[in-house]
Design an enzyme around this catalytic site. Structure first.
Site, PDB file in Angstrom:
ATOM      1  N   ASP A  38       0.818  -1.208   0.000  1.00  9.08           N
ATOM      2  CA  ASP A  38       0.000   0.000   0.000  1.00  9.08           C
ATOM      3  C   ASP A  38       0.852   1.258   0.000  1.00  9.08           C
ATOM      4  O   ASP A  38       0.619   2.189  -0.771  1.00  9.08           O
ATOM      5  CB  ASP A  38      -0.933   0.011   1.215  1.00  9.08           C
ATOM      6  CG  ASP A  38      -1.999  -1.064   1.125  1.00  9.08           C
ATOM      7  OD1 ASP A  38      -1.844  -1.982   0.308  1.00  9.08           O
ATOM      8  OD2 ASP A  38      -2.979  -0.980   1.871  1.00  9.08           O
ATOM      9  N   GLU A 286       0.383  -5.624  -5.301  1.00 10.81           N
ATOM     10  CA  GLU A 286      -0.113  -4.689  -6.311  1.00 10.81           C
ATOM     11  C   GLU A 286       1.007  -3.883  -6.958  1.00 10.81           C
ATOM     12  O   GLU A 286       1.118  -3.827  -8.179  1.00 10.81           O
ATOM     13  CB  GLU A 286      -1.141  -3.738  -5.704  1.00 10.81           C
ATOM     14  CG  GLU A 286      -1.695  -2.729  -6.699  1.00 10.81           C
ATOM     15  CD  GLU A 286      -2.905  -1.959  -6.185  1.00 10.81           C
ATOM     16  OE1 GLU A 286      -3.020  -0.769  -6.512  1.00 10.81           O
ATOM     17  OE2 GLU A 286      -3.736  -2.548  -5.456  1.00 10.81           O
TER      18      GLU A 286
END
Length: 394
Positions: A38, A286
């Site tokens: 993140d 991600e």
């Protein structure tokens, strides 16, 4: 923080890049989840907004120790510090919001982290209020297109946030891509081109701790081609050492040269270069997943596991997009290895790996074509600021 359900109308997103008048102030809030994913996304976005759009950026983060591993110039124990063009603020629950005051023109809540109550009050006091974006996780699932840009009014305060989904089509928010990224990648590729007499594959393995690496190592070691396999430090590297020990007495004579090495943790600024130096990329999460696509190399994504195998729906949704243009056999080879790696199906890893290698030329071409298609679309920062300028009351 609680929001009402998204309304039925979604504002249009112009597919153009817009440079807002300077100075634009922007506050980004992010909690560190899974150590690095993140905050890696939040930091890249913060840096790009500051460097390419002359925005005044404050990035509020709740874990400076993990952040420091990605950005070594960050100092722990310093509640507010300047790193390059970005102001880093240590975010502690219940702390005084005056360190993050006044509220910025644009407020980005990364991955539903929840904004501090005192900062929300500062936002409500502004006239007009800040433009509030909830930056969501990346997904290729079809429902994302329907929820992208939908408003969500706060239940008690006169504030509205907007869902902003990164994605792989023009109906989503795009991907983080600095303006010089593709040029830097291509320059590095030319500089690192292998001599015509040099053969062998370089493979990077960066996955979650439960990845079925032993089966993969065995399959790689049985390959007929010379291989250098780089394994990220940590639990996977420890398992590599144990596997090496178990293989020492059974290695076949006259086998091709295979080398397995541990790759030290690299700061975020050096991660692209690590990807560019390898031919096949096993990546996780991600941020590294997106950077692997910009690297334009065949990749295998280790997706974060979720209950009831919900993550496999997300994985297959991406493959449905990514595999367009591949031959049926090459697509089958890619799907086979991705699913074996993520379930995991250990007995499938070896055959799936060999099938993947058999289609490597086609997968190489496809990875470059996919990267070009993504680069033809506006990047996430450009889309975000276009949406802000069209809808903010300024």
């Amino acid at each position: 923080m609680t929001h009402s359900a998204p309304s039925a109308h979604s504002p249009d997103l112009p597919n153009v890049q817009y440079l807002p008048p300077s100075p634009l102030s922007c506050d980004i809030f992010c909690r560190v989840v899974d150590n690095y994913g993140d905050i890696g996304v939040a930091w890249r976005l913060a840096r790009q907004l500051a460097a390419e759009y002359a925005a005044t950026i404050r990035l509020a983060v709740d874990d400076l120790a993990s952040f420091q591993r990605l950005v070594p110039s960050i100092r722990t124990g310093i509640p507010m510090q300047r790193v390059g063009e970005v102001t880093i603020v240590e975010w502690r629950d219940g702390s005084d919001a005056t360190r993050i005051a006044p509220a910025a023109d644009l407020v980005i809540e990364a991955f539903g982290c929840g904004l501090p109550a005192d900062y929300l009050n500062l936002m409500a006091l502004r006239a007009p209020p800040p433009f509030w974006v909830n930056l969501e996780y990346l997904s290729a699932e079809p429902w994302v297109r329907e929820h992208h840009l939908l408003p969500s009014p706060h239940v008690t305060l006169p504030l509205t946030s907007y869902f902003f989904f990164p994605g792989f089509t023009t109906r989503t928010g795009g991907l983080i891509r600095e303006r010089d990224l593709i040029t830097r990648r291509d320059t590095a590729a030319r500089a690192a081109a292998k001599p015509t007499d040099q053969t062998g594959l370089h493979i990077l393995v960066f996955g979650y701790d439960h990845a079925p690496v032993e089966t993969l190592f065995t399959a790689i070691s049985e390959s007929k081609e010379t291989v250098l396999c780089r394994v990220s430090e940590g639990a996977l590297a420890e398992r590599l050492e144990r596997w090496r020990g178990s293989q020492a007495e059974i290695a076949p004579e006259g086998a091709p040269m295979h080398e397995f090495e541990v790759t030290p943790f690299v700061p975020l600024a050096d991660f692209d270069d690590l990807l560019w130096r390898n031919d096949i990329l096993f990546v996780r999460g991600e941020d590294s997943f997106v950077r692997a696509q910009w690297a334009a190399k065949p990749l295998v994504w280790h997706i974060y596991p979720q209950a009831d195998d919900a993550h496999l729906k997300k994985l297959n949704a991406f493959l449905d997009l990514y595999c367009c243009g591949l031959s049926a056999r090459a697509e089958a080879a890619m799907r086979r290895l991705w699913l074996a790696w993520n379930r995991p199906i250990r007995e499938e890893i070896g055959p799936a790996w060999n099938d993947f290698l058999a289609h490597l030329p086609a997968l190489n071409t496809h990875a470059l074509d996919w990267s070009k298609r993504l680069a033809d679309m506006p990047d996430l920062a450009a889309n975000l600021l276009s949406f802000y300028r069209k809808n903010a009351k300024i």
